[in-house]
Structures are given as C-alpha cells and as structure tokens.
Motif scaffolding. Structure first.
Motif, short mmCIF file in Angstrom:
data_model
loop_
_atom_site.label_atom_id
_atom_site.label_comp_id
_atom_site.label_asym_id
_atom_site.label_seq_id
_atom_site.Cartn_x
_atom_site.Cartn_y
_atom_site.Cartn_z
N MET A 153 0.81 -1.22 0.00
CA MET A 153 0.00 0.00 0.00
C MET A 153 0.84 1.26 0.00
SD MET A 153 -3.00 -1.10 -0.26
CE MET A 153 -3.91 0.44 -0.09
N GLY A 160 -3.36 -4.38 6.12
CA GLY A 160 -3.80 -5.30 7.16
C GLY A 160 -5.02 -6.10 6.75
N ASN A 167 -8.99 -10.75 5.23
CA ASN A 167 -10.27 -10.58 4.52
C ASN A 167 -10.19 -10.96 3.05
OD1 ASN A 167 -13.09 -9.83 4.57
ND2 ASN A 167 -12.49 -8.09 3.30
N GLU A 222 -10.44 -14.61 2.97
CA GLU A 222 -11.82 -15.04 3.29
C GLU A 222 -12.72 -14.86 2.06
OE1 GLU A 222 -13.11 -16.27 6.13
OE2 GLU A 222 -15.21 -15.66 6.27
N LEU A 223 -12.59 -13.70 1.41
CA LEU A 223 -13.39 -13.44 0.20
C LEU A 223 -13.12 -14.52 -0.86
CD1 LEU A 223 -12.89 -9.59 -0.09
CD2 LEU A 223 -15.13 -10.67 -0.05
N LEU A 252 -14.61 -17.97 0.18
CA LEU A 252 -16.07 -17.99 0.05
C LEU A 252 -16.47 -18.07 -1.42
CD1 LEU A 252 -16.85 -15.30 2.75
CD2 LEU A 252 -17.69 -17.66 2.82
N ARG A 265 -23.74 5.53 -7.49
CA ARG A 265 -22.53 4.94 -8.05
C ARG A 265 -22.48 5.13 -9.56
NH1 ARG A 265 -20.65 -1.30 -7.60
NH2 ARG A 265 -22.24 -1.59 -9.17
N SER A 278 -19.72 7.58 -11.38
CA SER A 278 -18.68 7.05 -12.24
C SER A 278 -18.58 7.88 -13.51
CB SER A 278 -18.93 5.58 -12.55
OG SER A 278 -20.08 5.45 -13.35
N ASP A 292 -22.30 -19.34 5.28
CA ASP A 292 -21.35 -18.82 4.29
C ASP A 292 -21.84 -17.50 3.69
OD1 ASP A 292 -19.38 -20.63 4.61
OD2 ASP A 292 -19.52 -21.51 2.59
N LYS A 328 -21.08 -14.90 6.23
CA LYS A 328 -19.65 -14.58 6.20
C LYS A 328 -19.32 -13.70 5.00
CE LYS A 328 -17.64 -18.63 8.45
NZ LYS A 328 -17.00 -19.92 8.15
N ALA A 329 -19.97 -13.99 3.88
CA ALA A 329 -19.70 -13.21 2.66
C ALA A 329 -20.17 -11.76 2.82
CB ALA A 329 -20.37 -13.87 1.46
N ALA A 380 -17.48 -10.12 4.85
CA ALA A 380 -16.24 -9.95 4.06
C ALA A 380 -16.41 -8.82 3.04
CB ALA A 380 -15.91 -11.26 3.35
N GLN A 381 -17.57 -8.78 2.38
CA GLN A 381 -17.81 -7.74 1.38
C GLN A 381 -17.86 -6.36 2.05
OE1 GLN A 381 -17.70 -8.08 -1.77
NE2 GLN A 381 -18.37 -6.05 -2.44
N GLN A 397 -16.19 -5.43 4.66
CA GLN A 397 -14.80 -5.01 4.90
C GLN A 397 -14.17 -4.48 3.62
OE1 GLN A 397 -12.50 -8.03 7.41
NE2 GLN A 397 -14.49 -8.99 7.18
N LYS A 398 -14.49 -5.15 2.51
CA LYS A 398 -13.90 -4.76 1.23
C LYS A 398 -14.32 -3.34 0.84
CE LYS A 398 -14.25 -6.18 -3.57
NZ LYS A 398 -14.52 -7.26 -4.50
N TYR A 414 -12.33 0.67 7.68
CA TYR A 414 -11.47 -0.52 7.59
C TYR A 414 -10.24 -0.19 6.75
CZ TYR A 414 -10.03 -5.31 6.43
OH TYR A 414 -9.33 -6.46 6.25
N ASP A 415 -10.45 0.50 5.64
CA ASP A 415 -9.33 0.89 4.78
C ASP A 415 -8.39 1.86 5.50
OD1 ASP A 415 -8.01 1.29 2.05
OD2 ASP A 415 -8.61 3.31 2.55
N THR A 456 -6.43 -0.24 8.03
CA THR A 456 -5.52 -1.29 7.54
C THR A 456 -4.44 -0.75 6.61
OG1 THR A 456 -7.07 -1.81 5.77
CG2 THR A 456 -7.16 -3.20 7.73
N ASN A 457 -4.65 0.44 6.05
CA ASN A 457 -3.69 0.97 5.08
C ASN A 457 -3.16 2.32 5.51
OD1 ASN A 457 -4.13 -1.25 3.38
ND2 ASN A 457 -5.99 -0.30 2.61
N PRO A 458 -1.94 2.65 5.08
CA PRO A 458 -1.37 3.93 5.50
C PRO A 458 -2.09 5.13 4.89
CG PRO A 458 0.21 2.65 4.18
CD PRO A 458 -1.03 1.86 4.25
#
Lengths: 440, 186
Positions: free
Chosen positions: A274, A285, A289, A292-293, A296, B21, B25, B156, B159-160, B163-164, B166-167, B172-173, B176-178
């Motif tokens: 990054m 980090g 995930n 996991e993605l 799944l 969206r 775009s 499942d 869980k998806a 997970a989505q 977080q994506k 979260y970004d 987890t990222n600088p």
C-alpha cells in the motif's frame, strides 16, 4: 517500390484486423467464411506476445482439448495436458496456416483515424482505407505497475512479470513478488523453489482448485455453463472485467497452486503493498479478509458445480463433493519490510497488464483508458473489439472464448456492411438529378 | 433503467446508492468529499469534538443536528474520564462503518437481517505511547471484531456479507492501510 516522405502507399480493403493472435485469427476465419476481404496487421510475428512476453516455464492454464477455434481443435493424444509456450505458439501459427490467414507480420500500426466513410490505418509503409476495423491487439500489452514503485530504493532490482523469464535472472537473496493471481503465484512458487526466499504480497485474488472431484476445473466450468455466462447477464460487468485472473497453474503433475501450497513451501504471505515510505514497504492489514473473500467465492463456485453434477446425474459416477482447507493466514502477518535492510533484493511486479491504444486516434476511450463497447461492439460505427476479458462471455479471455465471440461479432460486422451498402445504393437513386451519398 | 423507489427491508436505500454509483462514475468530480471535525481542548486530557457539516456532490452540507463528542482518558491514566478515549472512538468508527456496510450489502443481496451486533477489542501495549520502549508502536497491535448476525441466510452467505462489507469499508481501509496525515499549526 518507391517511398517518399509524407506519401504512403494507399490500399483499400473492407476490414482491417489489428493483431494476429488467437482472437484476430478467429475473426479472420469467420470473416473468410462470409467472404469479407480483410487483412491482419501484426506488429511482430503471429502469436507475438506468447513469443516475447512470457516466462520460460509457463504453460497454458487451460487443458489442450479446450483451445477450440473456428475450424480448428486439438487432435493430439494428451487432451488433458497443458501446452508449453513453444507448443502454444506452434498451435497458433499452425492455425494461421490452416485458415490461410492474410497476415502482414512486422507491420506495426502507427495510427487509426476515422475517415469520411470508414477508417484510415497507417501501418508500416502503407495506409489502409477500410470500412470496418477489428481491434484484436490484446489485453496485456503494457505491464501495470503501481505508482508507488517509484519510491523503491535504488539498491533493489525490479522487474515486471513481462520481463521475468526464470529465477537465474535474479540475484540471490530475498524476492518480494507483488500480486497473487495466476502469474504472481506461479512466479513466487518457482523463485522460492530456486532457493530465493519469497515474500508474496496478496491483494484480491480468485482461488480455484486445479482438480475438483476428479475433473479439471476448466472442464467443470465448461460443462456447467459457467464459461458461457454472458456479459449482459452479470451484475456488474465492469467489475468482472477488471477482476484478477484465476489463481491457476498448468503444471504437468496437475498440482494445485494456492496460498496454502505456497505457505507450505515457505513463501511468506503479506497483505497488498500500500505504500513505500523511507525505504519501507507497507502492507495492508486486509490479508485475512481478501483470503476469506477468495475462500467464500471458491466455495460458491464448487457449490454451483455440485448442483450441476446432481442435476445432470453425474453425482454417483464421480468422487463425492468436498471442500478445501480454508486459506491459512498467520495471526499477525507483517505490516512492513524495510527494503534497505538487504533481506529483499528484488521486487517482481505481477500486478497485471493494460492494453496499449496509443495508436488509436478515435475517441472511444473512457476516463480510465478502456474502450467503450457493448460486448465488443465499439461505440463508433464499424469498429469492433475482440480478445478482452469478459468481452461477451466469461470465456472471452480464453483462447477457447475467441470462437464464439468472433462468430457473433463477424455477424454484426457483416450486417453493418450490408446496411451501409443499402444506404449507399438508396442514396444513389437519382433525385433532382444529383447523387448525394450519405452513409450514416 | 427505471426502478421504483423503495426503502429496503433493512432500511437501506440501495437503489439510491446504486444510482449514485452510476452517476458518480460518470462525474468523478462530484464524488470528491471532504469530511470535517473540529476539536476544542477543555481541560486536562478532556477535549470536545464537534461535527456539523461536510462537503460533497459539489456543495456544502449540514448534518441535521450538530454532533459533539467528549473524549478523555480513564482514571487509571490519572485522568477524569469525561468521555471515551480517542482509541475507543476508532473502534466505534470501525464498528459503525462495517455494520452499515453489512446492512447495505444484505439489502442488495436480498438478505433480511433480524439482528446484527459486534464486539470489538483493540490490543495495545501502552509502553509505546508512554515512550517507555521505542520498539513498541503507539497504536493497536491488532483489532479483533466479532459479529453476531441473525439473518435469513446460510452461514457462508453471512460470512460473505461481512467480508464484502470489509472490502467496501472506508474506516477498515483507513485502519488497515497507511494514510498521509498533515498536521500544521496556524
């Protein structure tokens, strides 16, 4: 032949195909069936990218039987094997010969412009005037390296997956491979086995097994119709088109490559790169995930396959359904590596490719530099695109997908030509004694 | 495409989000937002942040009401505990962002949620912030988020959703990222 500066040989032809790879050749065959005169302009040689931009050990990710092109298919005795690059090149070259494709090799396209009644293609020493044009120059022309690569410290050697040939090219010492799709995973595997410890930076990826319930994954996706899924049936075609390739390898022993197999041999898994600040590479980090993605998503595909197998009475003939071990991610994967410490000597960018349209002087690109098109029909009359990921179907990125796409698009091209011809003839009906050909 | 306006069963207007969206775009400049907060030192480690407006879609916007947040340190830090600690706000921000994402993704996927709850824990070695050991970072060593979700979907599929979410999550970004941070004094 006399060449004068500023004056090129003028040639007229109905259709110019740019690029003589598998997709351009499939299109050529379909146009020939319709007696549409055309030429293929190829910057290098037939199957040029396969010849010059692939690493030594690469094999096709699809089994031999699967590369079916219009009027051509595998006839050898190893239908389930995976072609080496020389075999792939030979396969495509032979196709060009079998269909007598009118290929002009070493004819680099310099520009494509709109003209009054079609297109003007400057290539080599000639300018071609054509009614229709097919862009088949491929999706993988220019390695896509992230902007942060400029901050890599000078003592680190860097190369792209297009420049990578084999581990002997690299210094001894550690290697950071960035990207974990088919390319990154295979390169990481090979380099690590050569004795150079690999750290693999993993972003979003698509995990699939090579073999499931005794059959190749490509066989399952083919019979279950997954590969035939159309571009206008998926939720978000832009996202699918830009998605990473399947994490697959065509190893002769058919072994599965995934993050677990890589971790097993000692490859260190870290998150997506990054940033690089003061010589330190920073990893996301989000590794857990993205794994996991991928797990799944793989299980959804296997679920689709199981349903298809039951519905088609295959259930009892083959081994029972099962699931693969989830991707193992260590509790706290490293969030950075100091690139000045000597642990990493080389970075390999396996971060994908983008097409090169620098010669295309027709305003068909969107703000991201992609061609605006509807299933290969470019939003400019008489222009078509082929050989791109999910162009018309999931299989469009495969050699096996070029056939159906070429059949569809050649039909559209032919009907465009006949509409044009009708309009031309109607316009020529004398009215007030004057002919005024207006085509569009 | 014309779709009928409906508020989703989970209370998220997904059509509006999808419409945005699509529109953004094509008009990336309208997608540029600026989120803002102001903060005033009260006393000791106690401060009060105020949030009332932001910029986006080419214009200034006001929240319906002004929100204020008191932050402080707890008594074990010899403070007066007049508000949550700043790092707890980070956990709250992450939880809210992921939870909003779960509701939106569930709506899009036609999954009816009955209940969603999250428990978060950030582990920290405070020798970092105390300057007692320079090898210890100031921030969290790690964050653990545990979701309990009751919904009409397979494990499942649930869980998806998570997970989505977080994506697609901003917080979260951010965690987890600088991110480049510029702090100036006027």
């Amino acid at each position: 032949m006399i060449h004068r500066v500023g004056s090129r040989g003028k040639r007229y032809i109905t259709t110019v195909i740019i690029g003589a790879g598998h997709a351009g050749l499939a299109m050529s065959r379909c146009l020939a069936e319709r007696s549409i005169d055309h030429v293929l302009l190829e910057r290098g040689e037939i199957a040029n990218s396969w010849k010059t931009e692939r690493w030594d050990s690469l094999r096709l990710l699809t089994p031999n039987w699967q590369s079916r092109l219009p009027g051509y298919r595998y006839r050898g005795d190893d239908p389930d094997g995976f072609r080496t690059m020389p075999e792939t090149i030979e396969f495509i070259e032979r196709y060009a010969r079998v269909i007598s494709a009118p290929v002009r090799t070493h004819t680099e396209v310099i520009s494509v412009r709109r003209s009054d009644d079609g297109y003007e293609v400057a290539a080599g020493e000639a300018t071609w005037h054509c009614d229709t044009i097919v862009l088949a120059s491929g999706a993988c022309n220019i390695p896509q390296v992230p902007a942060l690569s400029t901050a890599v410290p000078a003592q680190i050697a860097t190369l792209t997956s297009a420049q990578y040939r084999n581990p002997a090219q690299l210094d001894g010492g550690g290697v950071l491979v960035v990207g974990a799709s088919a390319t990154g995973a295979q390169i990481a595997d090979e380099i690590h086995r050569s004795g150079r410890p690999v750290t693999l930076a993993v972003g979003e990826h698509v995990r699939v097994p090579r073999i499931y319930r005794g059959r190749d994954i490509q066989w399952w996706m083919d019979v279950a119709g997954v590969l035939d899924e159309r571009y206008d049936q998926v939720d978000d075609v832009v996202r699918v088109r830009n998605g990473p390739s399947l994490q697959l390898a065509g190893y002769p022993d058919r072994r599965m490559i995934d993050l677990n197999s890589l971790a097993q041999i000692g490859v260190k898994l870290v998150g997506r790169v990054m940033g690089i600040n003061n010589g330190k590479a920073q990893f996301s980090g989000s590794l857990r995930n993205v794994c996991e993605l991928a797990d799944l998503k793989m299980n959804r595909l296997l679920g689709t396959i199981d349903e298809w197998a039951s519905a088609n009475g295959l259930h009892s003939e083959i081994s029972p359904p099962h699931r693969f071990e989830p991707t193992r991610v260590e509790a706290s994967p490293p969030l950075g590596i100091d690139l000045t410490h000597g642990e990493i000597r080389t970075i390999v960018w396996a971060t994908g490719y983008r097409p090169d349209y620098s010669w295309l002087e027709v305003p068909v690109l969107d703000h991201k530099g992609h061609i605006r098109h509807d299933g290969g029909i470019v939003q400019y009359p008489g222009m078509y695109l082929i050989g791109m990921p999910f162009l018309r179907r999931r299989k469009s990125s495969l050699i096996d997908g070029a056939g159906d796409d070429a059949r569809d698009l050649s039909a559209r091209l032919a009907s465009y030509l006949s509409r044009r011809k009708r309009a031309f003839l109607q316009a020529r009906q004398p009215r007030h004694g004057m002919a005024s050909p207006r085509l569009i | 495409m014309i779709t009928t306006q409906k508020t989703a069963e989970n209370g998220v207007n997904v059509e509006a989000l999808l419409g945005a969206r699509e529109a953004l775009s094509k008009a990336p400049e309208a997608a540029q937002f600026k989120w803002r907060a102001t903060c005033k030192w009260m006393n000791g480690t106690h401060s009060r942040s105020t949030i009332d407006g932001f910029y986006g879609l080419g214009d200034e916007h006001k929240h319906k009401t002004q929100f204020t947040f008191d932050a402080d340190h707890p008594e074990v830090f010899a403070s007066e505990d007049k508000g949550a600690t700043p790092v707890e706000f980070v956990l709250a921000g992450l939880a809210s962002c992921l939870t909003a994402g779960i509701a939106a993704v569930a709506q899009l996927r036609q999954i009816k949620l009955r209940s969603v709850s999250a428990t978060l824990e950030g582990t920290m070695d405070i020798r970092g912030i105390l300057g007692a050991d320079t090898d210890v970072r100031n921030g969290f060593q790690g964050i653990k988020v545990i979701y309990n979700i009751d919904a009409d979907a397979s494990p499942d599929d649930i869980k998806a959703l998570v997970a989505q979410s977080q994506k697609r999550s901003a917080v979260y970004d951010i965690i987890t990222n600088p991110t480049n941070v510029m702090v100036e004094v006027q």
